[in-house]
Scaffold this active site. Structure first.
Site, PDB file in Angstrom:
ATOM      1  N   THR A   1      -6.923   3.606   9.889  1.00  0.00           N
ATOM      2  CA  THR A   1      -7.071   4.324  11.162  1.00  0.00           C
ATOM      3  C   THR A   1      -8.204   3.769  12.033  1.00  0.00           C
ATOM      4  O   THR A   1      -8.039   3.631  13.251  1.00  0.00           O
ATOM      5  CB  THR A   1      -7.326   5.822  10.864  1.00  0.00           C
ATOM      6  OG1 THR A   1      -6.302   6.274   9.967  1.00  0.00           O
ATOM      7  CG2 THR A   1      -7.286   6.654  12.124  1.00  0.00           C
TER       8      THR A   1
ATOM      9  N   ASP B   1       0.840  -1.201   0.000  1.00  0.00           N
ATOM     10  CA  ASP B   1       0.000   0.000   0.000  1.00  0.00           C
ATOM     11  C   ASP B   1       0.878   1.255   0.000  1.00  0.00           C
ATOM     12  O   ASP B   1       1.735   1.418   0.874  1.00  0.00           O
ATOM     13  CB  ASP B   1      -0.861  -0.073   1.278  1.00  0.00           C
ATOM     14  CG  ASP B   1      -1.897   1.028   1.367  1.00  0.00           C
ATOM     15  OD1 ASP B   1      -2.379   1.464   0.319  1.00  0.00           O
ATOM     16  OD2 ASP B   1      -2.236   1.417   2.510  1.00  0.00           O
ATOM     17  N   HIS B   2       0.698   2.107  -0.983  1.00  0.00           N
ATOM     18  CA  HIS B   2       1.442   3.376  -1.091  1.00  0.00           C
ATOM     19  C   HIS B   2       2.955   3.187  -1.169  1.00  0.00           C
ATOM     20  O   HIS B   2       3.707   3.853  -0.456  1.00  0.00           O
ATOM     21  CB  HIS B   2       1.118   4.309   0.080  1.00  0.00           C
ATOM     22  CG  HIS B   2      -0.254   4.862   0.014  1.00  0.00           C
ATOM     23  ND1 HIS B   2      -0.641   5.806  -0.901  1.00  0.00           N
ATOM     24  CD2 HIS B   2      -1.358   4.571   0.729  1.00  0.00           C
ATOM     25  CE1 HIS B   2      -1.917   6.083  -0.735  1.00  0.00           C
ATOM     26  NE2 HIS B   2      -2.383   5.347   0.249  1.00  0.00           N
TER      27      HIS B   2
ATOM     28  N   GLY C   1      -8.609   6.050   2.321  1.00  0.00           N
ATOM     29  CA  GLY C   1      -9.036   6.959   3.389  1.00  0.00           C
ATOM     30  C   GLY C   1     -10.477   6.758   3.819  1.00  0.00           C
ATOM     31  O   GLY C   1     -11.204   7.716   4.071  1.00  0.00           O
ATOM     32  N   ALA C   2     -10.885   5.502   3.948  1.00  0.00           N
ATOM     33  CA  ALA C   2     -12.308   5.244   4.264  1.00  0.00           C
ATOM     34  C   ALA C   2     -12.603   5.300   5.767  1.00  0.00           C
ATOM     35  O   ALA C   2     -13.767   5.239   6.158  1.00  0.00           O
ATOM     36  CB  ALA C   2     -12.729   3.888   3.705  1.00  0.00           C
ATOM     37  N   SER C   3     -11.568   5.438   6.606  1.00  0.00           N
ATOM     38  CA  SER C   3     -11.830   5.588   8.044  1.00  0.00           C
ATOM     39  C   SER C   3     -12.538   6.902   8.303  1.00  0.00           C
ATOM     40  O   SER C   3     -12.266   7.906   7.616  1.00  0.00           O
ATOM     41  CB  SER C   3     -10.511   5.591   8.833  1.00  0.00           C
ATOM     42  OG  SER C   3      -9.926   4.319   8.800  1.00  0.00           O
TER      43      SER C   3
ATOM     44  N   VAL D   1      -9.005   0.620   4.686  1.00  0.00           N
ATOM     45  CA  VAL D   1      -9.251   1.049   6.066  1.00  0.00           C
ATOM     46  C   VAL D   1      -8.011   0.798   6.919  1.00  0.00           C
ATOM     47  O   VAL D   1      -7.519  -0.335   6.988  1.00  0.00           O
ATOM     48  CB  VAL D   1     -10.431   0.262   6.692  1.00  0.00           C
ATOM     49  CG1 VAL D   1     -10.724   0.769   8.089  1.00  0.00           C
ATOM     50  CG2 VAL D   1     -11.681   0.347   5.823  1.00  0.00           C
TER      51      VAL D   1
HETATM   52  P1  13P Z   1      -7.418   5.497   6.621  1.00  0.00           P
HETATM   53  O1  13P Z   1      -6.338   5.406   7.638  1.00  0.00           O
HETATM   54  O2  13P Z   1      -8.018   6.852   6.534  1.00  0.00           O
HETATM   55  O3  13P Z   1      -8.449   4.420   6.807  1.00  0.00           O
HETATM   56  O4  13P Z   1      -6.771   5.263   5.183  1.00  0.00           O
HETATM   57  C1  13P Z   1      -6.366   3.987   4.830  1.00  0.00           C
HETATM   58  C2  13P Z   1      -5.842   3.942   3.455  1.00  0.00           C
HETATM   59  O5  13P Z   1      -6.308   4.601   2.563  1.00  0.00           O
HETATM   60  C3  13P Z   1      -4.721   3.031   3.185  1.00  0.00           C
HETATM   61  O6  13P Z   1      -4.192   3.191   1.921  1.00  0.00           O
END
Ligand code: 13P
Length: 283
Positions: A232, A81-82, A208-210, A230
């Site tokens: 955070t 991821d990223h 960024g679904a948190s 998800v």
């Molecule tokens: P959050 O921490 O906002 O859930 O984002 C997770 C994410 O997008 C991982 O790539």
């Protein structure tokens, strides 16, 4: 067997649900997501950022995920991821990762294409899938920090060009979500999502679904999102439960005891997120 995300995301796209991608950090968090996905018959993407690989190491993650896959019928992918460093992606694919996100979204459009293409050509050779991002999400994701002023939403026409030029398997779109917690109510640009979905036929990813209200995430899935990330929302209940345990048991020192409430608290959120994604009972 560890899978790529290819078939699971195409199935999600056809079935109008999303596969959850849960960020894990260690054995305990991997067990929670794998056990819960298995109990709920949900496909699962286990996601790790570069700093998780620094912490847990890629071969450990592969080994743990292999055990999880061996003991359940759950379709499991492990996903980078990223990642910004191509060498690191190649190394992780070499040790068994079948899915990677190359995040070159900070670079100019043509450079993002060039870097993404290099990863696609390597990954596809090993039957691994590639996600890339167009546009930029604000917020903090481990070591990745993007200020409000650098945020940019995905341009639908650029998305068409990008997907064609790179041959990626899934596209992360910037439509108003952010990594981490929100200062106010998040506002998602659903019109933009509809436009992208109309023009681009590969699975779309929501980062960024948190901390995004469930109804908004469900709407995004209805409009074409096939993978929901998800992180955070899982870290907070885990650490809060461990803190509470220490408050109540200040002399505790047995990880098996203080980790357990963390795992239990995280499990409840994982269950809920699987419901929001609509991915339960899919195999
Ligand atoms: P959050 O921490 O906002 O859930 O984002 C997770 C994410 O997008 C991982 O790539």
């Amino acid at each position: 067997m560890i899978l790529s995300t290819r078939q699971m995301l195409l199935d999600a796209q056809a079935g109008h649900y999303a596969v959850p991608a849960f960020n894990i950090h260690n054995l305990e968090t991997l067990q929670v997501v794998a056990d819960t996905a298995s109990e709920m018959h949900s496909p699962l993407i286990i996601a790790v950022t570069p700093s998780t690989i620094d912490y847990a190491r890629d071969e450990y993650v592969v080994a743990m995920a292999n055990i999880a896959a061996k003991h359940t019928n759950t379709p499991i992918a492990i996903h980078l991821d990223h990642f910004e460093d191509i060498t690191r992606i190649k190394k992780a694919i070499d040790v068994g990762f079948k899915s990677a996100m190359i995040d070159a979204s900070k670079l100019p459009f043509e450079e993002n294409i060039a870097k993404t293409k290099e990863v696609v050509s390597y990954a596809h050779h090993y039957d691994a899938t590639v996600e890339a991002e167009l546009g930029k999400l604000v917020g903090v994701e481990d070591d990745l920090v993007v200020d409000d002023k650098d945020a940019a939403y995905t341009n639908p026409d650029d998305a068409v060009k990008f997907v064609k030029a790179t041959n990626i398997d899934s596209l992360a779109v910037a439509i108003g979500t952010a990594h981490g917690l929100y200062k106010g109510e998040p506002k998602l640009d659903f019109d933009r999502l509809i436009e992208i979905r109309k023009k681009v036929d590969i699975p779309l990813v929501l980062h960024g679904a948190s901390d995004v209200p469930d109804e908004l995430v469900k709407k995004a899935i209805k409009l074409g999102i096939c993978k929901v990330n998800v992180a955070t929302d899982l870290k907070i209940p885990f650490s809060n439960a461990v803190k509470k345990y220490f408050k109540e048991n200040p002399d505790a020192n047995d990880p098996r005891k203080y980790m357990t409430p963390g795992k239990q608290a995280m499990k409840e959120i994982v269950k809920h997120k699987i419901e929001v994604c609509g991915s339960l009972n899919r195999y």
